[in-house]
Design an enzyme around this catalytic site. Structure first.
Site, PDB file in Angstrom:
ATOM      1  N   ARG A   9      11.729  -6.364   5.989  1.00 24.10           N
ATOM      2  CA  ARG A   9      11.483  -4.738   6.306  1.00 24.10           C
ATOM      3  C   ARG A   9      12.076  -4.528   7.807  1.00 24.10           C
ATOM      4  O   ARG A   9      12.667  -3.709   8.071  1.00 24.10           O
ATOM      5  CB  ARG A   9      10.293  -4.335   5.852  1.00 24.10           C
ATOM      6  CG  ARG A   9      10.068  -2.731   6.181  1.00 24.10           C
ATOM      7  CD  ARG A   9       8.771  -2.101   5.891  1.00 24.10           C
ATOM      8  NE  ARG A   9       7.725  -2.517   6.989  1.00 24.10           N
ATOM      9  CZ  ARG A   9       6.450  -2.284   6.471  1.00 24.10           C
ATOM     10  NH1 ARG A   9       6.102  -1.626   5.916  1.00 24.10           N
ATOM     11  NH2 ARG A   9       5.617  -2.841   7.762  1.00 24.10           N
ATOM     12  N   ARG A  43      -1.312  -9.464  13.130  1.00 20.99           N
ATOM     13  CA  ARG A  43      -1.943  -8.342  12.023  1.00 20.99           C
ATOM     14  C   ARG A  43      -2.551  -8.947  11.053  1.00 20.99           C
ATOM     15  O   ARG A  43      -3.606  -8.673  10.405  1.00 20.99           O
ATOM     16  CB  ARG A  43      -0.896  -7.598  11.552  1.00 20.99           C
ATOM     17  CG  ARG A  43      -0.251  -6.850  12.649  1.00 20.99           C
ATOM     18  CD  ARG A  43       1.337  -6.367  12.203  1.00 20.99           C
ATOM     19  NE  ARG A  43       1.213  -5.406  11.044  1.00 20.99           N
ATOM     20  CZ  ARG A  43       2.488  -5.230  10.451  1.00 20.99           C
ATOM     21  NH1 ARG A  43       3.760  -5.671  10.767  1.00 20.99           N
ATOM     22  NH2 ARG A  43       2.561  -4.422   9.331  1.00 20.99           N
ATOM     23  N   ARG A 103      10.519  -1.425  12.053  1.00 23.91           N
ATOM     24  CA  ARG A 103       9.497  -1.099  12.626  1.00 23.91           C
ATOM     25  C   ARG A 103       8.974  -2.125  13.601  1.00 23.91           C
ATOM     26  O   ARG A 103       9.219  -3.103  13.540  1.00 23.91           O
ATOM     27  CB  ARG A 103       8.331  -1.117  11.447  1.00 23.91           C
ATOM     28  CG  ARG A 103       7.600   0.220  11.383  1.00 23.91           C
ATOM     29  CD  ARG A 103       6.659   0.015  10.010  1.00 23.91           C
ATOM     30  NE  ARG A 103       5.371  -0.700  10.362  1.00 23.91           N
ATOM     31  CZ  ARG A 103       4.496  -0.630   9.541  1.00 23.91           C
ATOM     32  NH1 ARG A 103       4.559   0.116   8.369  1.00 23.91           N
ATOM     33  NH2 ARG A 103       3.261  -1.378   9.787  1.00 23.91           N
ATOM     34  N   LYS A 160       0.693  -1.256  -0.147  1.00 24.09           N
ATOM     35  CA  LYS A 160      -0.082   0.017   0.084  1.00 24.09           C
ATOM     36  C   LYS A 160       0.881   1.319   0.053  1.00 24.09           C
ATOM     37  O   LYS A 160       0.620   2.228  -0.877  1.00 24.09           O
ATOM     38  CB  LYS A 160      -0.788  -0.109   1.220  1.00 24.09           C
ATOM     39  CG  LYS A 160      -1.842  -1.146   1.321  1.00 24.09           C
ATOM     40  CD  LYS A 160      -2.781  -1.102   2.708  1.00 24.09           C
ATOM     41  CE  LYS A 160      -2.324  -1.157   3.827  1.00 24.09           C
ATOM     42  NZ  LYS A 160      -1.663  -2.640   4.219  1.00 24.09           N
ATOM     43  N   ARG A 170     -10.548   0.079   7.644  1.00 24.04           N
ATOM     44  CA  ARG A 170     -10.024  -1.032   8.123  1.00 24.04           C
ATOM     45  C   ARG A 170     -11.179  -1.964   8.420  1.00 24.04           C
ATOM     46  O   ARG A 170     -11.002  -3.019   9.005  1.00 24.04           O
ATOM     47  CB  ARG A 170      -8.857  -1.040   8.996  1.00 24.04           C
ATOM     48  CG  ARG A 170      -7.580  -0.829   8.624  1.00 24.04           C
ATOM     49  CD  ARG A 170      -6.344  -0.820   9.615  1.00 24.04           C
ATOM     50  NE  ARG A 170      -5.398  -1.718   9.627  1.00 24.04           N
ATOM     51  CZ  ARG A 170      -4.293  -1.229   8.971  1.00 24.04           C
ATOM     52  NH1 ARG A 170      -4.221   0.129   8.451  1.00 24.04           N
ATOM     53  NH2 ARG A 170      -3.230  -1.841   8.812  1.00 24.04           N
TER      54      ARG A 170
HETATM   55  P1  AP5 Z   1       4.639  -1.637   2.109  1.00 28.80           P
HETATM   56  O1  AP5 Z   1       4.204  -0.680   0.950  1.00 28.80           O
HETATM   57  O2  AP5 Z   1       5.180  -1.045   3.162  1.00 28.80           O
HETATM   58  O3  AP5 Z   1       3.285  -2.302   2.293  1.00 28.80           O
HETATM   59  P2  AP5 Z   1       2.113  -1.872   3.148  1.00 28.80           P
HETATM   60  O4  AP5 Z   1       0.813  -2.622   2.747  1.00 28.80           O
HETATM   61  O5  AP5 Z   1       2.046  -0.381   3.441  1.00 28.80           O
HETATM   62  O6  AP5 Z   1       2.314  -2.725   4.418  1.00 28.80           O
HETATM   63  P3  AP5 Z   1       2.351  -1.932   6.009  1.00 28.80           P
HETATM   64  O7  AP5 Z   1       2.995  -2.722   7.006  1.00 28.80           O
HETATM   65  O8  AP5 Z   1       2.435  -0.523   6.298  1.00 28.80           O
HETATM   66  O9  AP5 Z   1       0.793  -2.193   6.165  1.00 28.80           O
HETATM   67  P4  AP5 Z   1      -0.215  -2.052   7.548  1.00 28.80           P
HETATM   68  O10 AP5 Z   1      -1.445  -2.376   7.104  1.00 28.80           O
HETATM   69  O11 AP5 Z   1       0.208  -3.387   8.443  1.00 28.80           O
HETATM   70  O12 AP5 Z   1       0.473  -1.158   8.402  1.00 28.80           O
HETATM   71  P5  AP5 Z   1      -0.087   0.438   8.573  1.00 28.80           P
HETATM   72  O13 AP5 Z   1       0.912   1.324   8.987  1.00 28.80           O
HETATM   73  O14 AP5 Z   1      -1.240   0.886   7.559  1.00 28.80           O
HETATM   74  O15 AP5 Z   1       5.532  -2.923   1.596  1.00 28.80           O
HETATM   75  C1  AP5 Z   1       5.940  -3.744   2.391  1.00 28.80           C
HETATM   76  C2  AP5 Z   1       7.334  -4.213   2.161  1.00 28.80           C
HETATM   77  O16 AP5 Z   1       7.342  -5.095   0.879  1.00 28.80           O
HETATM   78  C3  AP5 Z   1       8.529  -3.078   1.816  1.00 28.80           C
HETATM   79  O17 AP5 Z   1       9.709  -3.451   2.469  1.00 28.80           O
HETATM   80  C4  AP5 Z   1       8.421  -2.944   0.311  1.00 28.80           C
HETATM   81  O18 AP5 Z   1       9.656  -2.329  -0.082  1.00 28.80           O
HETATM   82  C5  AP5 Z   1       7.973  -4.508  -0.132  1.00 28.80           C
HETATM   83  N1  AP5 Z   1       7.321  -4.549  -1.306  1.00 28.80           N
HETATM   84  C6  AP5 Z   1       6.273  -3.787  -1.735  1.00 28.80           C
HETATM   85  N2  AP5 Z   1       5.894  -4.158  -2.878  1.00 28.80           N
HETATM   86  C7  AP5 Z   1       6.621  -5.225  -3.376  1.00 28.80           C
HETATM   87  C8  AP5 Z   1       6.562  -5.995  -4.485  1.00 28.80           C
HETATM   88  N3  AP5 Z   1       5.788  -5.829  -5.347  1.00 28.80           N
HETATM   89  N4  AP5 Z   1       7.572  -7.061  -4.538  1.00 28.80           N
HETATM   90  C9  AP5 Z   1       8.279  -7.051  -3.173  1.00 28.80           C
HETATM   91  N5  AP5 Z   1       8.465  -6.521  -2.120  1.00 28.80           N
HETATM   92  C10 AP5 Z   1       7.703  -5.432  -2.093  1.00 28.80           C
HETATM   93  O19 AP5 Z   1      -0.637   0.183  10.086  1.00 28.80           O
HETATM   94  C11 AP5 Z   1      -0.015  -0.085  11.199  1.00 28.80           C
HETATM   95  C12 AP5 Z   1      -0.918  -0.241  12.494  1.00 28.80           C
HETATM   96  O20 AP5 Z   1      -1.348   0.990  12.679  1.00 28.80           O
HETATM   97  C13 AP5 Z   1      -2.094  -1.270  12.460  1.00 28.80           C
HETATM   98  O21 AP5 Z   1      -1.787  -2.570  12.653  1.00 28.80           O
HETATM   99  C14 AP5 Z   1      -3.107  -0.856  13.429  1.00 28.80           C
HETATM  100  O22 AP5 Z   1      -2.643  -1.037  14.687  1.00 28.80           O
HETATM  101  C15 AP5 Z   1      -2.811   0.790  13.224  1.00 28.80           C
HETATM  102  N6  AP5 Z   1      -3.898   1.210  12.366  1.00 28.80           N
HETATM  103  C16 AP5 Z   1      -3.549   1.994  11.152  1.00 28.80           C
HETATM  104  N7  AP5 Z   1      -4.644   2.323  10.478  1.00 28.80           N
HETATM  105  C17 AP5 Z   1      -5.574   1.841  11.305  1.00 28.80           C
HETATM  106  C18 AP5 Z   1      -6.856   2.087  11.144  1.00 28.80           C
HETATM  107  N8  AP5 Z   1      -7.582   2.660   9.914  1.00 28.80           N
HETATM  108  N9  AP5 Z   1      -7.761   1.573  12.026  1.00 28.80           N
HETATM  109  C19 AP5 Z   1      -7.407   1.016  13.164  1.00 28.80           C
HETATM  110  N10 AP5 Z   1      -5.986   0.783  13.372  1.00 28.80           N
HETATM  111  C20 AP5 Z   1      -4.989   1.597  12.321  1.00 28.80           C
HETATM  112 MG    MG Z   2       2.134   1.140   4.923  1.00 28.32          MG
END
Ligand code: AP5
Ligand code: MG
Length: 191
Positions: A128, A145, A134, A14, A89
C-alpha cells in the site's frame, strides 16, 4: 443502534471491511486514522501534533483522542449506528467509549477482531505504501506500529471478551469470505 468496533493490527483490513459493513447496515464510519490524516492535510494545529506522532508509529494521547471521538459522535444526526475503526486502541479509550455510549443509552454491539499474521501485515502495508504513499507505510514505522499494537492495543481482546462483545475473525484470505464471517458474527450478537 448498531455500534461495531472493528479491531486489528495495522493492515489487518479494518478500513477495507468497514466500507462493506457501512454499506450493508447503513452505519456512520468513524476512522480515527482518517480523521487525523484529514487534520494533517488541512494543516491544523491538531494535524501538526498528530503528524509527528503518526510518522513515528506511536499513539495520540488518550485524552486528546477521546475528545476528538466525542466531538465526532456529537456531530451525528439520525444515526443508525457507528462503526468505530481504529478506536479504541488502549484500555483507557475502551472505558471512555463505553461511558460515552452508555450516557447515550447505548453500548458496543460487537467487537470484531481481524486476526492476520505479522508477515502478511508487513507485505500488505509495504504494498500500500508504494501505491498510496501513506507516510507511515514504510518498514521502520510499520515495525514500530506493530510493537505499539502488541503492547498497548492487543490487551483489548481480553477486555472485550470480559465485556461479552469479542468476535474472532480469521482476517487472512478472500475479502468476500472475511466479510461473510463478519456479518455472521454481527448477526450472532444481535441475537
Ligand atoms: P486496510 O483495510 O487499510 O487495513 P487497516 O486495518 O485499516 O490498516 P491501517 O494501516 O489503516 O491501520 P492502522 O491501525 O495502522 O491505521 P490508522 O489509520 O487506524 O488494509 C491494508 C491493506 O491491505 C490495503 O492495501 C488493503 O487493500 C489490503 N487488504 C485488506 N484486506 C486484505 C485481504 N483480505 N487480503 C489482501 N489484502 C488485503 O491509524 C494511523 C495512526 O493514527 C496510528 O498509528 C496512530 O498514530 C494514530 N491513531 C489512530 N487512531 C488512534 C487512536 N484511537 N489512538 C491513538 N492514536 C491513533
Ligand atoms: Mg485503516
Amino acid at each position: 443502534m448498531l455500534n461495531i468496533v472493528i479491531f486489528g493490527a495495522p493492515g489487518s483490513g479494518k478500513g477495507t471491511q468497514s466500507e462493506r459493513i457501512v454499506e450493508k447496515y447503513s452505519l456512520n464510519h468513524i476512522s480515527t486514522g482518517d480523521v487525523l490524516r484529514a487534520e494533517i492535510a488541512a494543516g491544523s494545529e491538531l494535524g501538526k501534533t498528530a503528524k509527528e506522532i503518526i510518522d513515528n508509529g506511536q499513539l495520540i494521547p488518550d485524552e486528546l483522542m477521546v475528545s476528538i471521538l466525542a466531538a465526532k459522535l456529537d456531530a451525528l444526526e439520525n444515526s443508525k449506528g457507528v462503526i468505530f475503526d481504529g478506536f479504541p486502541r488502549t484500555i483507557a479509550q475502551a472505558e471512555a467509549l463505553k461511558k460515552m455510549l452508555n450516557a447515550r443509552g447505548e453500548d458496543v454491539t460487537a467487537m470484531i477482531e481481524l486476526d492476520v499474521p505479522e508477515d502478511e501485515l508487513m507485505t500488505r502495508l509495504l504494498l500500500r505504501g508504494q501505491a498510496s504513499g501513506r507516510a507511515d507505510d514504510n518498514e521502520e514505522t510499520i515495525k514500530k506500529r506493530l510493537v505499539v499494537y502488541n503492547e498497548q492495543t492487543s490487551p483489548l481482546k481480553e477486555w472485550y471478551k470480559n465485556d461479552g462483545k469479542h468476535c474472532y475473525i480469521n482476517g487472512l484470505g478472500e475479502l468476500d469470505r472475511i466479510f461473510a464471517d463478519i456479518v455472521a458474527a454481527i448477526e450472532s450478537k444481535l441475537g
